[in-house]
Design a protein around this motif. Sequence first.
Motif, PDB file in Angstrom:
ATOM      1  N   MET A 129       0.809  -1.220   0.000  1.00  0.00           N
ATOM      2  CA  MET A 129       0.000   0.000   0.000  1.00  0.00           C
ATOM      3  C   MET A 129       0.846   1.276   0.000  1.00  0.00           C
ATOM      4  O   MET A 129       0.297   2.374  -0.016  1.00  0.00           O
ATOM      5  N   LEU A 130       2.150   1.125   0.018  1.00  0.00           N
ATOM      6  CA  LEU A 130       3.014   2.308   0.128  1.00  0.00           C
ATOM      7  C   LEU A 130       2.751   3.320  -0.978  1.00  0.00           C
ATOM      8  O   LEU A 130       2.677   4.518  -0.717  1.00  0.00           O
ATOM      9  N   ARG A 131       2.596   2.883  -2.222  1.00  0.00           N
ATOM     10  CA  ARG A 131       2.393   3.832  -3.343  1.00  0.00           C
ATOM     11  C   ARG A 131       1.149   4.693  -3.157  1.00  0.00           C
ATOM     12  O   ARG A 131       1.074   5.790  -3.684  1.00  0.00           O
ATOM     13  N   ASP A 132       0.156   4.216  -2.419  1.00  0.00           N
ATOM     14  CA  ASP A 132      -1.025   5.036  -2.142  1.00  0.00           C
ATOM     15  C   ASP A 132      -0.697   6.168  -1.169  1.00  0.00           C
ATOM     16  O   ASP A 132      -1.360   7.199  -1.173  1.00  0.00           O
ATOM     17  N   TRP A 133       0.315   5.941  -0.319  1.00  0.00           N
ATOM     18  CA  TRP A 133       0.685   6.936   0.691  1.00  0.00           C
ATOM     19  C   TRP A 133       1.874   7.788   0.254  1.00  0.00           C
ATOM     20  O   TRP A 133       1.866   8.999   0.409  1.00  0.00           O
ATOM     21  N   TRP A 134       2.904   7.148  -0.234  1.00  0.00           N
ATOM     22  CA  TRP A 134       4.116   7.844  -0.696  1.00  0.00           C
ATOM     23  C   TRP A 134       4.646   7.118  -1.920  1.00  0.00           C
ATOM     24  O   TRP A 134       4.741   5.890  -1.920  1.00  0.00           O
ATOM     25  N   GLN A 135       5.024   7.880  -2.935  1.00  0.00           N
ATOM     26  CA  GLN A 135       5.596   7.308  -4.147  1.00  0.00           C
ATOM     27  C   GLN A 135       7.051   7.738  -4.262  1.00  0.00           C
ATOM     28  O   GLN A 135       7.386   8.871  -3.909  1.00  0.00           O
ATOM     29  N   PRO A 136       7.916   6.846  -4.751  1.00  0.00           N
ATOM     30  CA  PRO A 136       9.319   7.237  -4.931  1.00  0.00           C
ATOM     31  C   PRO A 136       9.416   8.434  -5.887  1.00  0.00           C
ATOM     32  O   PRO A 136       8.734   8.476  -6.906  1.00  0.00           O
ATOM     33  N   ALA A 137      10.231   9.406  -5.516  1.00  0.00           N
ATOM     34  CA  ALA A 137      10.460  10.560  -6.384  1.00  0.00           C
ATOM     35  C   ALA A 137      11.337  10.133  -7.558  1.00  0.00           C
ATOM     36  O   ALA A 137      12.163   9.222  -7.423  1.00  0.00           O
ATOM     37  N   PRO A 138      11.169  10.761  -8.704  1.00  0.00           N
ATOM     38  CA  PRO A 138      12.031  10.435  -9.849  1.00  0.00           C
ATOM     39  C   PRO A 138      13.506  10.658  -9.495  1.00  0.00           C
ATOM     40  O   PRO A 138      13.846  11.595  -8.774  1.00  0.00           O
ATOM     41  N   GLY A 139      14.346   9.763  -9.982  1.00  0.00           N
ATOM     42  CA  GLY A 139      15.787   9.913  -9.776  1.00  0.00           C
ATOM     43  C   GLY A 139      16.327   9.320  -8.489  1.00  0.00           C
ATOM     44  O   GLY A 139      17.498   9.514  -8.165  1.00  0.00           O
TER      45      GLY A 139
END
Length: 179
Positions: free
Chosen positions: A35-45
Amino acid sequence: MPAKSFGLAILLLLAAAAAAAAHADEDYRVVPAEMLRDWWQPAPGNPQPRQPWGIGSEHPSGCAAVALRIEPDGSAHQIRIIREGWTPMSPYLHRLLDQGIVRAARASRYQPGILNRARAPVYTYIVDTIVSFTSPNEVVNDAKRKEVAGFEKAIARKCEVPDFVRRVARATDTPMPGH
C-alpha cells in the motif's frame, strides 16, 4: 520460533519502538509495502541499490526488506534491514551490499500518494533486489531482460513481510487499525 523469525521480530520491535519514541507527538501510520504507493511514491531519480564494484568472482543475487520511516518532507529515516535473502557470499560482500542498500534508502525521497495529500508520515518497508548475471560477457537482449524481471519478482517474494503491520502493532502494543 526459528532464529530467523525471532531476529525479524526483535528488529521490528527495535525499529518500531525507536519510531514511536522519536516522534511520540506525531501520528505515524504503519503501512504495508503493497500500500506504500497510495501513501508515498518514490520521487524520480531515486538511487537504486547496485552490486558493489570490484567484487571479483562472486555474483550476488537476492533481496533485502528495508523498514523505514517516511517523514512529511518525503525524506526517509530510521532505516533498518529486517529480512534478507541472498545467494551465498563472503561476509565482506554481504556487509557491502547491506551498506549500499541502506545508503540508497537513506538518499531516497518520496512524494505524497493519492491517500496522502496531507503528507502524513508513515512507517513501512520496501524490498530491494539485486540480480547478477552469471557472466560479465553475457548478451542482454529483450528475452534476457524478461527472464531477469521474472527472476527478480521471485527473489523479491522471499523478502516480503506480509504480517508487517500486525508485527509492528504487537511490538509496540498498539491496536491494529479497525480493532
